[in-house]
Design an enzyme around this catalytic site. Sequence first.
Site, mmCIF file in Angstrom:
data_model
loop_
_atom_site.group_PDB
_atom_site.id
_atom_site.type_symbol
_atom_site.label_atom_id
_atom_site.label_comp_id
_atom_site.label_asym_id
_atom_site.label_seq_id
_atom_site.Cartn_x
_atom_site.Cartn_y
_atom_site.Cartn_z
ATOM 1 N N GLY A 276 -1.472 5.944 -4.379
ATOM 2 C CA GLY A 276 -1.015 6.757 -3.250
ATOM 3 C C GLY A 276 -2.100 7.540 -2.530
ATOM 4 O O GLY A 276 -1.820 8.587 -1.955
ATOM 5 N N MET B 242 3.618 -2.980 -2.960
ATOM 6 C CA MET B 242 3.272 -4.343 -3.368
ATOM 7 C C MET B 242 4.487 -5.261 -3.399
ATOM 8 O O MET B 242 4.798 -5.859 -4.437
ATOM 9 C CB MET B 242 2.610 -4.297 -4.752
ATOM 10 C CG MET B 242 1.356 -3.460 -4.795
ATOM 11 S SD MET B 242 0.085 -4.103 -3.698
ATOM 12 C CE MET B 242 -0.474 -5.471 -4.682
ATOM 13 N N ARG B 243 5.176 -5.339 -2.267
ATOM 14 C CA ARG B 243 6.344 -6.211 -2.204
ATOM 15 C C ARG B 243 6.571 -6.655 -0.784
ATOM 16 O O ARG B 243 6.429 -5.857 0.146
ATOM 17 C CB ARG B 243 7.571 -5.420 -2.673
ATOM 18 C CG ARG B 243 8.361 -6.118 -3.727
ATOM 19 C CD ARG B 243 9.661 -5.431 -3.974
ATOM 20 N NE ARG B 243 10.750 -6.300 -3.577
ATOM 21 C CZ ARG B 243 11.126 -7.360 -4.265
ATOM 22 N NH1 ARG B 243 10.533 -7.675 -5.381
ATOM 23 N NH2 ARG B 243 12.106 -8.106 -3.834
ATOM 24 N N LEU C 160 8.737 -7.565 2.354
ATOM 25 C CA LEU C 160 10.045 -7.139 2.848
ATOM 26 C C LEU C 160 10.638 -8.244 3.713
ATOM 27 O O LEU C 160 9.960 -8.802 4.566
ATOM 28 C CB LEU C 160 9.897 -5.849 3.650
ATOM 29 C CG LEU C 160 9.454 -4.641 2.817
ATOM 30 C CD1 LEU C 160 9.044 -3.488 3.719
ATOM 31 C CD2 LEU C 160 10.566 -4.216 1.865
ATOM 32 N N ASN D 14 1.910 -1.213 8.065
ATOM 33 C CA ASN D 14 1.216 -1.422 6.791
ATOM 34 C C ASN D 14 -0.272 -1.229 7.023
ATOM 35 O O ASN D 14 -0.761 -1.406 8.141
ATOM 36 C CB ASN D 14 1.470 -2.848 6.279
ATOM 37 C CG ASN D 14 0.808 -3.094 4.941
ATOM 38 O OD1 ASN D 14 0.854 -2.247 4.046
ATOM 39 N ND2 ASN D 14 0.161 -4.235 4.783
ATOM 40 N N HIS E 255 -4.014 -2.589 5.538
ATOM 41 C CA HIS E 255 -4.593 -3.677 4.743
ATOM 42 C C HIS E 255 -6.119 -3.513 4.734
ATOM 43 O O HIS E 255 -6.719 -3.255 5.784
ATOM 44 C CB HIS E 255 -4.201 -5.025 5.353
ATOM 45 C CG HIS E 255 -4.720 -6.180 4.564
ATOM 46 N ND1 HIS E 255 -4.130 -6.594 3.386
ATOM 47 C CD2 HIS E 255 -5.792 -6.988 4.762
ATOM 48 C CE1 HIS E 255 -4.817 -7.618 2.903
ATOM 49 N NE2 HIS E 255 -5.823 -7.871 3.713
ATOM 50 N N GLU F 241 5.809 -12.411 7.869
ATOM 51 C CA GLU F 241 4.623 -13.118 7.374
ATOM 52 C C GLU F 241 3.675 -12.131 6.695
ATOM 53 O O GLU F 241 3.368 -11.075 7.270
ATOM 54 C CB GLU F 241 3.909 -13.775 8.569
ATOM 55 C CG GLU F 241 2.747 -14.652 8.186
ATOM 56 C CD GLU F 241 1.865 -14.959 9.403
ATOM 57 O OE1 GLU F 241 0.703 -15.330 9.207
ATOM 58 O OE2 GLU F 241 2.349 -14.785 10.551
ATOM 59 N N LEU F 242 3.201 -12.460 5.510
ATOM 60 C CA LEU F 242 2.340 -11.545 4.751
ATOM 61 C C LEU F 242 1.101 -11.164 5.567
ATOM 62 O O LEU F 242 0.325 -12.034 5.972
ATOM 63 C CB LEU F 242 1.907 -12.227 3.432
ATOM 64 C CG LEU F 242 0.927 -11.426 2.568
ATOM 65 C CD1 LEU F 242 1.576 -10.178 2.009
ATOM 66 C CD2 LEU F 242 0.361 -12.301 1.457
#
Length: 202
Positions: free
Chosen positions: A13, A91-92, A94, A108, A110, A144-145
Amino acid sequence: MVHRLGVLISGRGSNLQAIIDAVTDKRLAAEIAVVISNVAEAGGLARAASAGIESIVMPQHQWPDRDAFDGALAAALQRRRVDLVCLAGFMRLLGPAFLEAFPERVLNIHPSLLPAFPGLDAQQQAFDYGVKVTGATVHFVSAELDGGPIVMQAAVPVAADDTSDALSARILAAEHRLYPQAIKRVLDGQGRLDGRRFLFPI
Ligand code: GRF
């Protein structure tokens, strides 16, 4: 208007902390309505507690399938009138049951300059590839990731004598500066999406 953020975490976090600090310092006109972790042991939960923010633990295995979990997650955020969801080391993936509840309202962060090095261990991927510049990206979340439209990026040069660990630490520091700025840019409401391109007045 004070925007209400929901922050989703799975681990230490540190990006959550960067958002908490930006709210505390009034760099962000927002409040964090709730922190949700899918991992009970996530270090970020203690950060939420120290800041007096409500937190919830929702391990996905307590729901029968992905849609049920995604629906429950969306409902928990909607009950708290969250208007922007920030993934911070969540870490999932959606799915539509979640994303359709928050259209263009899920961000997000990255640790690479997307579309280079999506997925896990992006810092190590970039280091091993031998790029001279890598960095961090804040993007809208799509199905899409690591593939949604980009809000902002920060570049981090790779030094000749770098190690993967030293590079990762500099990328993380860049993330902590970038994420609150990108959230602010989305909350300002002056930007708009034109296909993949997020356009905003300079
Ligand atoms: C960060 O590197 C972020 O870019 C990635 O997961 C990591 C989370 O770190 N998505 P933390 O939990 O915010 O410290």
